[in-house]
Scaffold this active site. Structure first.
Site, PDB file in Angstrom:
ATOM      1  N   ARG A  71       0.977  -1.137   0.088  1.00 34.33           N
ATOM      2  CA  ARG A  71       0.118   0.076  -0.021  1.00 34.33           C
ATOM      3  C   ARG A  71       0.751   1.150  -0.081  1.00 34.33           C
ATOM      4  NH1 ARG A  71      -2.537  -4.094   2.921  1.00 34.33           N
ATOM      5  NH2 ARG A  71      -4.898  -4.012   2.816  1.00 34.33           N
ATOM      6  N   HIS A  74      -0.276   3.304   4.554  1.00 36.44           N
ATOM      7  CA  HIS A  74      -0.834   2.490   5.467  1.00 36.44           C
ATOM      8  C   HIS A  74      -0.190   1.023   5.201  1.00 36.44           C
ATOM      9  CE1 HIS A  74      -3.780   5.166   7.544  1.00 36.44           C
ATOM     10  NE2 HIS A  74      -3.646   5.680   6.344  1.00 36.44           N
ATOM     11  N   ASN A 147      -9.293   6.702  10.981  1.00 34.59           N
ATOM     12  CA  ASN A 147      -7.694   6.854  11.555  1.00 34.59           C
ATOM     13  C   ASN A 147      -7.946   7.103  13.126  1.00 34.59           C
ATOM     14  OD1 ASN A 147      -5.858   6.988   9.429  1.00 34.59           O
ATOM     15  ND2 ASN A 147      -6.076   9.159   9.027  1.00 34.59           N
ATOM     16  N   HIS A 338     -12.428   0.577   1.305  1.00 34.62           N
ATOM     17  CA  HIS A 338     -12.734   1.585   0.392  1.00 34.62           C
ATOM     18  C   HIS A 338     -13.913   2.483   1.215  1.00 34.62           C
ATOM     19  CE1 HIS A 338     -13.674   3.944  -3.004  1.00 34.62           C
ATOM     20  NE2 HIS A 338     -14.691   3.150  -3.651  1.00 34.62           N
ATOM     21  N   ARG A 357     -11.370  10.667  -1.948  1.00 32.97           N
ATOM     22  CA  ARG A 357     -11.126   9.124  -1.665  1.00 32.97           C
ATOM     23  C   ARG A 357     -11.833   8.140  -2.372  1.00 32.97           C
ATOM     24  NH1 ARG A 357     -11.298   8.798   4.585  1.00 32.97           N
ATOM     25  NH2 ARG A 357     -10.215   7.053   4.335  1.00 32.97           N
ATOM     26  N   TYR A 361      -9.319   4.932  -3.690  1.00 35.31           N
ATOM     27  CA  TYR A 361      -9.294   3.359  -2.894  1.00 35.31           C
ATOM     28  C   TYR A 361      -9.410   2.388  -3.914  1.00 35.31           C
ATOM     29  CZ  TYR A 361      -8.334   5.913   1.563  1.00 35.31           C
ATOM     30  OH  TYR A 361      -8.063   6.567   2.542  1.00 35.31           O
TER      31      TYR A 361
HETATM   32 FE1  HDD Z   1      -6.357   6.828   2.747  1.00 34.34          FE
HETATM   33  C1  HDD Z   1      -5.398   3.999   2.537  1.00 34.34           C
HETATM   34  C2  HDD Z   1      -7.208   6.383   6.263  1.00 34.34           C
HETATM   35  C3  HDD Z   1      -7.292  10.396   3.240  1.00 34.34           C
HETATM   36  C4  HDD Z   1      -6.003   7.602  -0.380  1.00 34.34           C
HETATM   37  N1  HDD Z   1      -6.361   5.384   4.235  1.00 34.34           N
HETATM   38  C5  HDD Z   1      -5.638   4.136   4.106  1.00 34.34           C
HETATM   39  C6  HDD Z   1      -6.003   3.137   4.901  1.00 34.34           C
HETATM   40  C7  HDD Z   1      -6.630   4.174   5.909  1.00 34.34           C
HETATM   41  C8  HDD Z   1      -6.711   5.471   5.503  1.00 34.34           C
HETATM   42  C9  HDD Z   1      -6.954   3.616   7.382  1.00 34.34           C
HETATM   43  C10 HDD Z   1      -5.744   1.901   4.918  1.00 34.34           C
HETATM   44  C11 HDD Z   1      -6.778   0.839   4.653  1.00 34.34           C
HETATM   45  C12 HDD Z   1      -6.305  -0.386   4.860  1.00 34.34           C
HETATM   46  O1  HDD Z   1      -6.063  -0.864   6.138  1.00 34.34           O
HETATM   47  O2  HDD Z   1      -6.194  -1.194   3.884  1.00 34.34           O
HETATM   48  N2  HDD Z   1      -7.162   8.185   4.468  1.00 34.34           N
HETATM   49  C13 HDD Z   1      -7.542   7.587   5.608  1.00 34.34           C
HETATM   50  C14 HDD Z   1      -8.143   8.716   6.301  1.00 34.34           C
HETATM   51  C15 HDD Z   1      -8.080   9.956   5.530  1.00 34.34           C
HETATM   52  C16 HDD Z   1      -7.404   9.617   4.261  1.00 34.34           C
HETATM   53  C17 HDD Z   1      -8.881   8.607   7.548  1.00 34.34           C
HETATM   54  C18 HDD Z   1      -8.747  11.237   5.702  1.00 34.34           C
HETATM   55  C19 HDD Z   1      -9.812  11.412   6.463  1.00 34.34           C
HETATM   56  N3  HDD Z   1      -6.510   8.591   1.510  1.00 34.34           N
HETATM   57  C20 HDD Z   1      -6.907   9.785   1.919  1.00 34.34           C
HETATM   58  C21 HDD Z   1      -7.018  10.789   0.807  1.00 34.34           C
HETATM   59  C22 HDD Z   1      -6.760   9.788  -0.342  1.00 34.34           C
HETATM   60  C23 HDD Z   1      -6.403   8.694   0.435  1.00 34.34           C
HETATM   61  C24 HDD Z   1      -7.547  12.053   0.665  1.00 34.34           C
HETATM   62  C25 HDD Z   1      -6.545  10.229  -1.737  1.00 34.34           C
HETATM   63  C26 HDD Z   1      -7.338  11.040  -2.335  1.00 34.34           C
HETATM   64  N4  HDD Z   1      -5.675   5.936   1.405  1.00 34.34           N
HETATM   65  C27 HDD Z   1      -5.515   6.182   0.152  1.00 34.34           C
HETATM   66  C28 HDD Z   1      -4.943   5.059  -0.670  1.00 34.34           C
HETATM   67  C29 HDD Z   1      -4.905   3.971   0.451  1.00 34.34           C
HETATM   68  C30 HDD Z   1      -5.307   4.622   1.695  1.00 34.34           C
HETATM   69  C31 HDD Z   1      -3.948   5.682  -1.682  1.00 34.34           C
HETATM   70  C32 HDD Z   1      -3.445   3.252   0.279  1.00 34.34           C
HETATM   71  C33 HDD Z   1      -3.852   1.729   0.443  1.00 34.34           C
HETATM   72  C34 HDD Z   1      -5.045   1.864   0.218  1.00 34.34           C
HETATM   73  O3  HDD Z   1      -5.718   2.942   0.031  1.00 34.34           O
HETATM   74  O4  HDD Z   1      -5.799   0.780   0.367  1.00 34.34           O
HETATM   75  O5  HDD Z   1      -5.927   4.776  -1.752  1.00 34.34           O
END
Ligand code: HDD
Length: 700
Positions: A71, A74, A147, A338, A357, A361
């Site tokens: 990832r 995270h 989070n 997601h 988001r 995801y």
């Molecule tokens: Fe995110 C993973 C939480 C903003 C793009 N995010 C990811 C995970 C968590 C969060 C807990 C791990 C999921 C898992 O356990 O597999 N993220 C947050 C929170 C945010 C946040 C609480 C704001 C309130 N995230 C955020 C934004 C974007 C992303 C604004 C993109 C526009 N996040 C991702 C990602 C990830 C991710 C790149 C990386 C791996 C995945 O999604 O599965 O898409």
């Protein structure tokens, strides 16, 4: 299933895919029995290997592809199965089946992560923790991807790649790993005042939890609950740990990373193995739609929380984690969360971070796991999926008939669409009448009031920890201008805080609050708009924001190191051990070696795990030093024991000891205080329940 584990509908579902190889014959992936998996096929014993060796080719080709992309954030995590039980019927607000009917149980899979570090990094960096919950409801999967901090760094998803690039190891040399203490992160912060509130949280002890079981979770964004009649309410989601919210000390966190970088993973795993199932209460803050503009901040702004003084958190259920994964890769690594996975009765708000988001995801899961990732056992819903999506890499299903389209008559019109009255998903019919613009709402301009609210809500020792964390992080920043800009930013939160940090960095102490001028503004932003950025919070203090107000009345989860060696006082040991265990704590002996240790009365106990050379104070919550003349004599000469006790003291842990171990205490402990207790088991246990005696820091 192990004895202590509790099955759920989802873990039963996973049983169909779980493979037990006991008593089975080794085969290739094509099912051919294999008689040698250790030697390649060769021309003669010392000759060249043959390419026709399909057993070798398969083994290596599979090995070569074992890793999937980690990832992008995270990457490092722990996961567990569990169950969510509804304690308050929410049908008035939401038609979601898992929120309807007191006592309703819904299986969940939870993934708790760090953000910045790579998959193999440590559990204890200063970092935000991810809190992802997949509810396998009767109406499909609902993912709450939150989070352990209720706000975020940025207000618009467009900036997400920037904040992540800034915090990850720097692009030229890939340093530092799993740390925000470097130039690019603080450069981004100093040029983005919207980070101010989040920075207060990440510099607080929230960013170094004692255990994954002891951190809160937040949905962060405002979402919507929608009832059967289509009426919507805004909602914020909260997870409150039953064990209370606790953290370690920063010096301790750094040492844990060396002594046991799997500290959190092991703690969660072991708790579930021991049947000490981690639990969280699930709470909601509900805001009627007509109150959307009632607050002096925008509820769509993800850098803001809604103080519990303004809207109380109502507890509506409890989540219990009851089973460890059987296979980490299959379950934890392949789980795909997601925020766009919602169910009827829940809907999105227009928070621009959440909206972004919703693209990112599913896109990242397609890249990591492929187009059919929802068919993977950990991700598939409880009910069989029925639609007209077909084919794609690794398609698992064999769809009958001809109808892969709708409307169709070749398949008798199936699968039927579900009417709203039959539970079909209907988006909340919000009316939006606006021009397209690429801009930020002016209602998002206040960046400091809630940063002040958070700082002002902290206990004195918590404020000191924030001061120390900022001083530490910025001292690692090499560019003076970046350090100066951050200090200037801090003046808008608290002048004393800014002055303290300035002093530690050798910068001239600022005399007054000064807005940060040189950040990128919206094109249409006026000087008045910029001035409105700095205002006082409407609520001056909020109890829920301080960990000082958390549960401090339990021995459950507390792990106490008990010092022994040959000649230890057996009677005292038995008394201490049974008192700790009676209240639900864990007693772990630390001795010079593994194996049998002889007591003063000639009896023996087995030391199973910890020695003075393989353990350290940072792996325990408290220390008890048992007496016995020969034992104390040994301890006086064991320098690892002194270092252990010194660290326990430095990290504000409770220390109990028998009167005849006084000499050891005199030698190692610098000053006495109320969490250092001689022959006073009752008060020692009370001090352990409180977790830490942070007051001690004033005397260090
Ligand atoms: Fe995110 C993973 C939480 C903003 C793009 N995010 C990811 C995970 C968590 C969060 C807990 C791990 C999921 C898992 O356990 O597999 N993220 C947050 C929170 C945010 C946040 C609480 C704001 C309130 N995230 C955020 C934004 C974007 C992303 C604004 C993109 C526009 N996040 C991702 C990602 C990830 C991710 C790149 C990386 C791996 C995945 O999604 O599965 O898409």
């Amino acid at each position: 299933m192990k004895n202590h584990e509790k099955p759920t509908a989802k873990t039963d579902d996973l049983q169909h895919e779980t493979i037990n190889q006991q008593g089975k014959t080794f085969t290739t992936n094509t099912g051919v029995p294999v008689n040698d998996s250790h030697n390649t096929l060769k021309l003669g014993e010392r000759g060249p290997s043959l390419i026709e060796d399909f057993i070798f080719r398969e083994k290596l080709a599979h090995f070569d592809r074992e890793r999937i992309p980690e990832r992008v954030v995270h990457a490092r995590a722990s996961g567990a199965h569990g169950v969510f039980r509804l304690t308050k019927d929410m049908s008035q607000y939401s038609s979601a089946d898992f929120l309807n009917g007191v006592g309703k149980e819904t299986p969940v899979f939870v993934r708790l992560s760090t953000v910045a570090g790579f998959r193999g990094s440590t559990d204890l960096p200063r970092d935000v923790r991810g809190f992802s919950v997949k509810f396998y409801t009767q109406q499909g999967n609902f993912d709450l991807v939150g989070n352990n901090i209720p706000v975020f760094f940025i207000q618009d998803a467009m900036k997400f790649p920037d904040v992540v690039h800034a915090v990850k190891p720097e692009q030229d040399n890939q340093m530092p790993q799993a740390a925000s203490a470097h130039d690019t992160f603080w450069d981004f912060v100093s040029l983005s005042p919207e980070t101010a509130h989040m920075i207060m949280w990440t510099m607080s002890d929230r960013a170094i939890p004692r255990s994954l079981r002891m951190m809160e979770g937040f949905g962060v964004h405002t979402f919507k609950l929608v009832n059967k009649e289509g009426k919507a309410h805004f909602v914020k989601f909260h997870w409150k740990p039953v064990l209370g919210v606790h953290s370690v000390a920063w010096d301790e966190a750094q040492k844990i990373s060396g002594k046991n970088s799997d500290f959190h993973r092991e703690d969660l795993w072991q708790a579930i193995e021991d049947g000490d199932f981690p639990e969280w209460d699930f709470g909601v803050q509900i805001i009627p739609q007509e109150d959307e503009h009632k607050f002096d901040f925008d509820i769509l702004d993800p850098t803001k929380l809604i103080p519990e003084e303004l809207v109380p958190v109502e507890i509506i259920g409890r989540m219990t984690l009851t089973k460890n994964p059987t296979n980490f890769f299959a379950e934890v690594e392949q789980s795909a969360f997601h925020p766009g996975n919602i169910v009827p009765g829940i809907d999105f708000s227009d928070d621009p971070l959440l909206q972004g988001r919703l693209f990112s995801y599913s896109d990242t899961q397609m890249y990591r796991l492929g187009v059919n990732h929802q068919q993977l056992p950990i991700n598939r819903p409880l009910e069989q999926v029925q639609n007209t999506l077909r084919e794609g890499a690794s398609q698992h299903f064999i769809h009958k008939g001809k109808a892969s389209y709708t409307p169709n008559s070749t398949g008798g019109g199936c699968p039927f669409l579900a009417m709203a009255t039959q539970g079909g998903f209907v988006s909340h019919g919000e009316r939006v009448d606006a021009h397209k613009v690429r801009a930020r709402s002016k209602s998002f301009l206040d960046h400091y009031s809630q940063a002040k609210l958070f700082y002002n809500s902290q206990a004195e020792y918590e404020q000191q920890h924030i001061k120390d964390a900022l001083s530490f992080e910025l001292s690692k920043v090499k560019t003076p201008e970046i350090r100066e800009r951050v200090v200037q930013m801090l003046t808008n939160i608290d002048l004393d805080l800014a002055q303290y940090v300035a002093k530690k960095l050798g910068i001239d102490e600022p005399k007054e609050a000064k807005p940060v001028e040189n950040f990128v503004r919206n094109a249409d932003e006026t000087a008045e708009d910029a001035a409105s950025v700095i205002k006082e919070p409407s609520v001056s203090k909020s109890e829920a924001l301080s960990m000082a107000n958390t549960a401090k009345d339990t021995m459950k989860s507390r792990k106490i190191a008990v010092f022994i060696s040959d000649g230890f006082d057996r009677k005292s040991f038995d008394k201490v051990k049974s008192a700790i265990e009676k209240e639900g704590g864990k007693c772990a002996t630390v001795a010079p070696m593994l194996g049998m240790i002889k007591a003063d009365d000639g009896s023996e106990i087995e030391n199973k795990e910890f020695t003075y050379f393989n353990s350290a104070s940072v792996l325990f919550d408290a220390l008890y030093v048992i007496g016995g003349e020969k034992n104390v004599k040994f301890l006086l000469n064991e320098k690892n024991a002194s270092e252990f006790a010194n660290d326990a003291f430095k990290h504000c842990k409770a220390i109990g000891y028998d009167a005849d171990a006084q000499k050891f205490i005199d030698k190692t402990i610098i000053k006495n205080d109320e969490a250092i207790l001689k022959d006073d088991l009752e008060n020692f246990l009370n001090a352990v329940k409180k977790h830490r005696y942070w007051e001690r820091e004033k005397t260090l």
